[in-house]
Design a protein around this motif. Sequence first.
Motif: not given
Length: 289
Positions: A268-289
């Motif tokens: 599972d992953y979270v990836r933040i681009s230099s433009e501020g866009r976030a990609q993340y796993s749909l199965s991620l055990a957590g949450a992004l604010f």
Amino acid sequence: MSPAGQWQRFSFDAIGTAWHIDTPAELSANALAVVVLAVEQYDAVYSRFRPDSLVAALAGGGSITLPPSGEALGDLYRMLYRLTTGAMSPLVGGSLEQLGYDAGYSFVPHGGPVPAAVWDEQFEWSGSTIRSERPVTLDVGAAGKGQLVDLVSTALHDAGYPEHTIDAGGDMLHRGPTPLRVALEHPYTADSAIGVVDLQDRALCASASNRRRWADGLHHVLDATTGQCVDTVVATWVLADDAMVADALATALFLVPPEVLLAEFDFDYVRISSEGRAQYSLSLAGALF
């Protein structure tokens, strides 16, 4: 933060970062000695910042025989070298030195970016043996710290501490029945978080271009094919079953899209681009604010 208030913490500095080990009971003298020895032995083999390390011998070419840990490390690097088309490589040490991230920590560039040596017939990593027909500066930092976390975890288990949390400068491994909630540090504001994840019997490793940055546009995550610092991604987090894989994939996500890696790895992953866009796993055990 300890996984539970009653857990005991052992802290020390090694391989250029702070370590925190939390266990339900205080570590015995024997367990402490085993942990310290594992860290010291790993550093003596793989550190490119020590002239007496085993890999330092490759600065003149030749061959070395690594401990058993070397086979898994080499196999992982070879796979990621292939998946990233050479952008992630253990041969990137010379490119880092060129930009000032050298053994003396000068942080003064010695010229423009230079590509890393190509992994070809002149460089071979087979099992625990490395052979190079030319001088190379090996840097396994993109996966090595994670592997060392795994080795320390095994040492703790064998010493009678199957439940533990290890935090080595942001590379974490938690073993135990109770999930540990971990904040994901904002890449631009260290005292803020962009989200949280629940960590249980897995590793969480992060990579960020705001860490080990020594000049405008210069940091430790390079594309080995060009020798240039990656500027399209600013932060990544990876959750995987072991820390070596999580650590390596956190760097690989700077170089290729998640889909390339998901074809051969389960994570599972979270990836933040230099433009501020976030990609993340749909199965991620957590949450992004």
